[in-house]
Design a protein around this motif. Sequence first.
Motif, PDB file in Angstrom:
ATOM      1  N   ARG A  55       0.812  -1.214   0.000  1.00 28.99           N
ATOM      2  CA  ARG A  55       0.000   0.000   0.000  1.00 28.99           C
ATOM      3  C   ARG A  55       0.849   1.269   0.000  1.00 28.99           C
ATOM      4  NH1 ARG A  55      -3.481  -2.080   5.043  1.00 28.99           N
ATOM      5  NH2 ARG A  55      -1.480  -3.151   5.308  1.00 28.99           N
ATOM      6  N   PRO A  56       0.462   2.272  -0.774  1.00 27.57           N
ATOM      7  CA  PRO A  56       1.104   3.585  -0.663  1.00 27.57           C
ATOM      8  C   PRO A  56       0.582   4.302   0.570  1.00 27.57           C
ATOM      9  CG  PRO A  56      -0.642   3.676  -2.285  1.00 27.57           C
ATOM     10  CD  PRO A  56      -0.554   2.237  -1.847  1.00 27.57           C
ATOM     11  N   LEU A  57       1.331   5.277   1.047  1.00 29.81           N
ATOM     12  CA  LEU A  57       0.958   5.988   2.264  1.00 29.81           C
ATOM     13  C   LEU A  57      -0.416   6.644   2.139  1.00 29.81           C
ATOM     14  CD1 LEU A  57       1.792   6.943   5.111  1.00 29.81           C
ATOM     15  CD2 LEU A  57       2.839   8.941   4.026  1.00 29.81           C
ATOM     16  N   ARG A  58      -0.784   7.110   0.956  1.00 27.28           N
ATOM     17  CA  ARG A  58      -2.070   7.811   0.802  1.00 27.28           C
ATOM     18  C   ARG A  58      -3.267   6.914   1.105  1.00 27.28           C
ATOM     19  NH1 ARG A  58      -0.093   7.069  -4.363  1.00 27.28           N
ATOM     20  NH2 ARG A  58      -1.349   5.696  -5.715  1.00 27.28           N
ATOM     21  N   GLU A  59      -3.059   5.595   1.117  1.00 26.47           N
ATOM     22  CA  GLU A  59      -4.144   4.671   1.446  1.00 26.47           C
ATOM     23  C   GLU A  59      -4.192   4.338   2.933  1.00 26.47           C
ATOM     24  OE1 GLU A  59      -3.957   1.214  -1.011  1.00 26.47           O
ATOM     25  OE2 GLU A  59      -4.070   2.338  -2.890  1.00 26.47           O
ATOM     26  N   VAL A  60      -3.320   4.957   3.724  1.00 25.25           N
ATOM     27  CA  VAL A  60      -3.253   4.691   5.167  1.00 25.25           C
ATOM     28  C   VAL A  60      -3.565   6.003   5.875  1.00 25.25           C
ATOM     29  CG1 VAL A  60      -1.849   3.785   7.040  1.00 25.25           C
ATOM     30  CG2 VAL A  60      -1.484   2.959   4.706  1.00 25.25           C
ATOM     31  N   ASP A 139      18.085  17.668   5.549  1.00 32.45           N
ATOM     32  CA  ASP A 139      17.333  17.497   4.307  1.00 32.45           C
ATOM     33  C   ASP A 139      16.113  16.579   4.465  1.00 32.45           C
ATOM     34  OD1 ASP A 139      18.928  15.300   4.762  1.00 32.45           O
ATOM     35  OD2 ASP A 139      19.605  15.080   2.704  1.00 32.45           O
ATOM     36  N   MET A 140      15.570  16.507   5.686  1.00 32.88           N
ATOM     37  CA  MET A 140      14.310  15.804   5.907  1.00 32.88           C
ATOM     38  C   MET A 140      13.189  16.571   5.213  1.00 32.88           C
ATOM     39  SD  MET A 140      13.015  13.190   7.893  1.00 32.88           S
ATOM     40  CE  MET A 140      13.763  13.121   9.534  1.00 32.88           C
ATOM     41  N   GLU A 141      12.263  15.866   4.568  1.00 31.79           N
ATOM     42  CA  GLU A 141      11.152  16.503   3.867  1.00 31.79           C
ATOM     43  C   GLU A 141       9.828  16.161   4.547  1.00 31.79           C
ATOM     44  OE1 GLU A 141      11.160  15.297  -0.191  1.00 31.79           O
ATOM     45  OE2 GLU A 141      13.031  16.318  -0.684  1.00 31.79           O
ATOM     46  N   PHE A 142       9.061  17.197   4.877  1.00 29.24           N
ATOM     47  CA  PHE A 142       7.701  17.033   5.383  1.00 29.24           C
ATOM     48  C   PHE A 142       6.767  17.689   4.369  1.00 29.24           C
ATOM     49  CE2 PHE A 142      10.387  16.983   9.148  1.00 29.24           C
ATOM     50  CZ  PHE A 142       9.881  15.918   9.871  1.00 29.24           C
ATOM     51  N   LYS A 143       5.781  16.933   3.876  1.00 27.19           N
ATOM     52  CA  LYS A 143       4.898  17.471   2.844  1.00 27.19           C
ATOM     53  C   LYS A 143       3.454  17.035   3.081  1.00 27.19           C
ATOM     54  CE  LYS A 143       8.260  17.574  -0.964  1.00 27.19           C
ATOM     55  NZ  LYS A 143       8.545  17.074  -2.343  1.00 27.19           N
ATOM     56  N   PRO A 144       2.482  17.926   2.783  1.00 31.44           N
ATOM     57  CA  PRO A 144       1.081  17.484   2.788  1.00 31.44           C
ATOM     58  C   PRO A 144       0.845  16.540   1.619  1.00 31.44           C
ATOM     59  CG  PRO A 144       1.249  19.726   1.967  1.00 31.44           C
ATOM     60  CD  PRO A 144       2.617  19.353   2.450  1.00 31.44           C
ATOM     61  N   GLN A 145      -0.031  15.558   1.821  1.00 28.70           N
ATOM     62  CA  GLN A 145      -0.328  14.612   0.744  1.00 28.70           C
ATOM     63  C   GLN A 145      -1.496  15.051  -0.135  1.00 28.70           C
ATOM     64  OE1 GLN A 145       0.237  10.253   1.400  1.00 28.70           O
ATOM     65  NE2 GLN A 145      -0.251  10.805   3.516  1.00 28.70           N
ATOM     66  N   ASP A 146      -2.302  15.988   0.369  1.00 30.83           N
ATOM     67  CA  ASP A 146      -3.467  16.437  -0.381  1.00 30.83           C
ATOM     68  C   ASP A 146      -3.723  17.898  -0.054  1.00 30.83           C
ATOM     69  OD1 ASP A 146      -4.134  15.543   2.288  1.00 30.83           O
ATOM     70  OD2 ASP A 146      -6.226  15.878   1.772  1.00 30.83           O
ATOM     71  N   PRO A 147      -4.313  18.658  -0.958  1.00 29.87           N
ATOM     72  CA  PRO A 147      -4.549  20.096  -0.731  1.00 29.87           C
ATOM     73  C   PRO A 147      -5.424  20.375   0.481  1.00 29.87           C
ATOM     74  CG  PRO A 147      -4.859  19.530  -3.047  1.00 29.87           C
ATOM     75  CD  PRO A 147      -4.738  18.240  -2.301  1.00 29.87           C
ATOM     76  N   GLY A 149      -5.527  18.703   3.265  1.00 30.26           N
ATOM     77  CA  GLY A 149      -4.886  18.348   4.525  1.00 30.26           C
ATOM     78  C   GLY A 149      -5.599  17.246   5.280  1.00 30.26           C
ATOM     79  N   LYS A 150      -6.381  16.431   4.584  1.00 32.69           N
ATOM     80  CA  LYS A 150      -7.106  15.354   5.256  1.00 32.69           C
ATOM     81  C   LYS A 150      -6.231  14.129   5.497  1.00 32.69           C
ATOM     82  CE  LYS A 150     -11.631  16.697   3.400  1.00 32.69           C
ATOM     83  NZ  LYS A 150     -12.812  16.270   2.591  1.00 32.69           N
ATOM     84  N   LEU A 151      -5.223  13.969   4.665  1.00 37.60           N
ATOM     85  CA  LEU A 151      -4.323  12.831   4.814  1.00 37.60           C
ATOM     86  C   LEU A 151      -3.133  13.208   5.709  1.00 37.60           C
ATOM     87  CD1 LEU A 151      -4.247  11.509   1.136  1.00 37.60           C
ATOM     88  CD2 LEU A 151      -5.526  10.573   3.075  1.00 37.60           C
ATOM     89  N   PRO A 152      -2.514  12.225   6.347  1.00 39.50           N
ATOM     90  CA  PRO A 152      -1.369  12.524   7.222  1.00 39.50           C
ATOM     91  C   PRO A 152      -0.222  13.169   6.455  1.00 39.50           C
ATOM     92  CG  PRO A 152      -2.150  10.272   7.543  1.00 39.50           C
ATOM     93  CD  PRO A 152      -2.850  10.787   6.336  1.00 39.50           C
ATOM     94  N   ASP A 190      -1.322  14.431  13.829  1.00 42.26           N
ATOM     95  CA  ASP A 190      -2.654  15.042  13.883  1.00 42.26           C
ATOM     96  C   ASP A 190      -3.724  14.012  14.233  1.00 42.26           C
ATOM     97  OD1 ASP A 190      -1.637  17.523  13.278  1.00 42.26           O
ATOM     98  OD2 ASP A 190      -1.987  17.342  11.131  1.00 42.26           O
ATOM     99  N   ASP A 191      -3.598  12.814  13.695  1.00 39.36           N
ATOM    100  CA  ASP A 191      -4.563  11.765  14.026  1.00 39.36           C
ATOM    101  C   ASP A 191      -4.423  11.342  15.482  1.00 39.36           C
ATOM    102  OD1 ASP A 191      -6.504   9.557  13.405  1.00 39.36           O
ATOM    103  OD2 ASP A 191      -4.745   8.338  13.854  1.00 39.36           O
ATOM    104  N   LEU A 192      -3.191  11.183  15.954  1.00 42.21           N
ATOM    105  CA  LEU A 192      -2.971  10.736  17.331  1.00 42.21           C
ATOM    106  C   LEU A 192      -3.429  11.779  18.349  1.00 42.21           C
ATOM    107  CD1 LEU A 192       0.515   9.057  16.862  1.00 42.21           C
ATOM    108  CD2 LEU A 192      -1.590   7.901  17.548  1.00 42.21           C
ATOM    109  N   LYS A 193      -3.428  13.058  17.955  1.00 39.30           N
ATOM    110  CA  LYS A 193      -3.935  14.103  18.851  1.00 39.30           C
ATOM    111  C   LYS A 193      -5.410  13.911  19.178  1.00 39.30           C
ATOM    112  CE  LYS A 193      -0.981  18.000  17.397  1.00 39.30           C
ATOM    113  NZ  LYS A 193      -1.008  19.321  16.711  1.00 39.30           N
ATOM    114  N   LEU A 194      -6.130  13.315  18.254  1.00 41.86           N
ATOM    115  CA  LEU A 194      -7.577  13.150  18.403  1.00 41.86           C
ATOM    116  C   LEU A 194      -7.957  11.913  19.206  1.00 41.86           C
ATOM    117  CD1 LEU A 194      -8.649  13.996  14.727  1.00 41.86           C
ATOM    118  CD2 LEU A 194      -8.541  15.539  16.699  1.00 41.86           C
ATOM    119  N   GLN A 195      -6.980  11.051  19.494  1.00 40.91           N
ATOM    120  CA  GLN A 195      -7.278   9.793  20.178  1.00 40.91           C
ATOM    121  C   GLN A 195      -7.238   9.977  21.696  1.00 40.91           C
ATOM    122  OE1 GLN A 195      -8.339   7.572  18.055  1.00 40.91           O
ATOM    123  NE2 GLN A 195      -7.721   9.030  16.464  1.00 40.91           N
TER     124      GLN A 195
END
Length: 281
Positions: A55-60, A139-147, A149-152, A190-195
């Motif tokens: 699975r790609p990350l976008r499916e998790v 050179d660590m990269e942090f990026k949104p997966q979708d415009p 911001g619903k995905l991690p 962000d998901d873990l904050k809600l748990q």
Amino acid sequence: MHMAAPADQASSKHFVLVHGVCVGGWAWFKVATRLRSAGHRVSTPDLAASGVDPRPLREVSTFFDYSKPLLDLLGSLPPGEKVVLVGHSLGGVSIALACELFPEKVAAAVFVSAFMPDHRSPPSYALEKYMERRMDWMDMEFKPQDPEGKLPTSMRFGPLVTRAKFYQVCSPEDLTLGRSLMRVGSMFVDDLKLQPPYTEARYGSVRKVFIVLKDDNAIFEGFQRWMVQNYPVDEVREIHGADHMALLSTPAELARCLADIAGNYAACIVDGVAPVARCRY
């Protein structure tokens, strides 16, 4: 260095080794080999979108989904079987979730320089405290997966940060292997904050050991010890000369440490103070 085999089947343990972010169960191959050669059973599951999981990350989309291969493994154990559950780095949050859901299946939870939740705060608490530190991410990269911001938020290790912060003691061959097999991952903050917090009655009932990696340039010793102060454990151990990827840089020491913990998982706090053992072999 070879490990002595258990004298009998009763002393053989089932270890479940859980990897950190952006790697996979493969990262445990040196430790798993040593534990198996000593007669133990070892499972090294690939979490979702990790290792050889297709699975790609976008499916998790949630941390639960990410950790589900581990949860499925524990859920499949026969009644009465208990495992020594070991988490490295982000794998600490996964094994904490597993302890919350299956405390009766865990003989001991071992955190190897791993993020360790408490039972008072959301599971994201240690991660949030870590992210507050002024670390040079290079050179660590942090990026949104979708415009939307619903995905991690995704993360990718660049070659400079990998070499300097995570694999600085590892051999050039292990560094090459790690870079070759690395995948895009997420910390799911962000998901873990809600748990809700994991509970004292379930997660809190499992005996815990924290292994401090003394030369970790990614999760520094000071932060490792802060996590233990925030949530005291039954036992604290240390491995000297180990970088963050002790799984690869000091596998003999780590394997022997885990085997020793498995044989003494009933160790408890004496007079309210967690004992410290140095894993030197």
